[in-house]
Write a protein that holds these residues in place. Structure first.
Motif, mmCIF file in Angstrom:
data_model
loop_
_atom_site.group_PDB
_atom_site.id
_atom_site.type_symbol
_atom_site.label_atom_id
_atom_site.label_comp_id
_atom_site.label_asym_id
_atom_site.label_seq_id
_atom_site.Cartn_x
_atom_site.Cartn_y
_atom_site.Cartn_z
ATOM 1 N N THR A 96 0.840 -1.195 0.000
ATOM 2 C CA THR A 96 0.000 0.000 0.000
ATOM 3 C C THR A 96 0.874 1.244 0.000
ATOM 4 O O THR A 96 1.845 1.316 0.750
ATOM 5 N N ARG A 97 0.534 2.201 -0.834
ATOM 6 C CA ARG A 97 1.225 3.499 -0.801
ATOM 7 C C ARG A 97 0.440 4.417 0.132
ATOM 8 O O ARG A 97 -0.791 4.415 0.133
ATOM 9 N N VAL A 98 1.143 5.199 0.944
ATOM 10 C CA VAL A 98 0.503 6.101 1.893
ATOM 11 C C VAL A 98 0.886 7.535 1.547
ATOM 12 O O VAL A 98 2.077 7.869 1.472
ATOM 13 N N TRP B 274 -0.275 13.098 -8.033
ATOM 14 C CA TRP B 274 0.119 12.144 -6.983
ATOM 15 C C TRP B 274 -0.763 10.909 -6.992
ATOM 16 O O TRP B 274 -0.391 9.888 -6.425
ATOM 17 N N LEU B 275 -1.943 10.996 -7.600
ATOM 18 C CA LEU B 275 -2.874 9.865 -7.626
ATOM 19 C C LEU B 275 -2.594 9.021 -8.862
ATOM 20 O O LEU B 275 -3.262 9.116 -9.875
ATOM 21 N N SER B 276 -1.577 8.186 -8.765
ATOM 22 C CA SER B 276 -1.106 7.388 -9.890
ATOM 23 C C SER B 276 -2.101 6.293 -10.253
ATOM 24 O O SER B 276 -2.765 5.713 -9.386
ATOM 25 N N PRO C 128 -2.641 -2.289 -5.925
ATOM 26 C CA PRO C 128 -2.530 -1.959 -4.501
ATOM 27 C C PRO C 128 -3.223 -0.636 -4.198
ATOM 28 O O PRO C 128 -3.499 0.160 -5.108
ATOM 29 N N LEU C 129 -3.496 -0.414 -2.920
ATOM 30 C CA LEU C 129 -4.155 0.825 -2.504
ATOM 31 C C LEU C 129 -3.185 1.983 -2.427
ATOM 32 O O LEU C 129 -2.012 1.814 -2.098
ATOM 33 N N LEU C 130 -3.701 3.160 -2.726
ATOM 34 C CA LEU C 130 -3.046 4.421 -2.366
ATOM 35 C C LEU C 130 -3.933 5.018 -1.289
ATOM 36 O O LEU C 130 -5.052 5.453 -1.557
#
Length: 197
Positions: free
Chosen positions: A28-30, A70-72, A99-101
């Protein structure tokens, strides 16, 4: 004359936390969006979370014009904030295996709502929330409600739910050291009188 501070954790050099900050990988990307008023907060747990996670980034401000960049597309972006229609973590992959961002607003409830209001793209993201009743380790907090976790606690809980059985609790070590330091500074008698139930 101001005390010298660590350039990484921003704590006074005598109280540097860097030795306690891990370097944890996550699928997950935060993305943490911090209200400017939180930068000088005594705990600043958002900074500790960003330092301890390899796949995390901290942005400071009220308006985030670069948010679309930033929202890839590599990630499924969602906003970690309770509200109507919020899905409780963990999310299943379903047909979308990306995966989640996890976009995390950092501030008081009022300031976090303001960040969402000022950035309509945030308001349009699917919302995710944590299960109700998770206990906080922040023994000094007087925040109302049963979802009052520090930002770093919310991030750890979200990652452990989404990426089970992976563990992220070592991220809380510098947070707990900060709390212990505050309790020590105020003295056990004051702590027991004002914070023990």
């Amino acid at each position: 004359m101001p005390r010298p501070v660590c350039p990484r954790c921003c704590r006074p050099l005598g109280h540097c936390l860097c030795s306690l900050i891990p370097s944890l990988p996550s699928r997950t990307r935060v993305l943490i969006l911090q209200h400017p008023d939180e930068v000088r907060h005594a705990l600043n747990t958002a900074r500790l979370a960003a330092l301890g996670l390899q796949n995390a980034e901290l942005k400071i401000g009220e308006h985030f014009p670069d948010l679309p960049h930033w929202l890839s597309d590599e990630y499924r972006a969602c906003l970690l904030f309770p509200g109507d229609g919020a899905q409780t973590l963990p999310l299943s992959d379903g047909e979308d295996s990306r995966p989640l961002l996890l976009v995390v607003p950092d501030g008081t409830w009022r300031k976090a709502r303001k960040l969402i209001y000022l950035n309509p793209l945030l308001a349009g993201l699917p919302r995710v929330s944590l299960p109700v009743g998770l206990p906080s380790r922040y023994r000094l907090r007087k925040a109302p409600g049963e979802v009052a976790l520090a930002t770093i606690e919310a991030i750890v809980a979200a990652l452990e739910l989404q990426e089970a059985p992976a563990r992220f609790d070592t991220l809380l070590r510098p947070f707990e050291a900060l709390i212990d330091g505050q309790i020590e500074a105020m003295g056990s008698e004051t702590f027991q009188r004002n914070h023990q139930r």
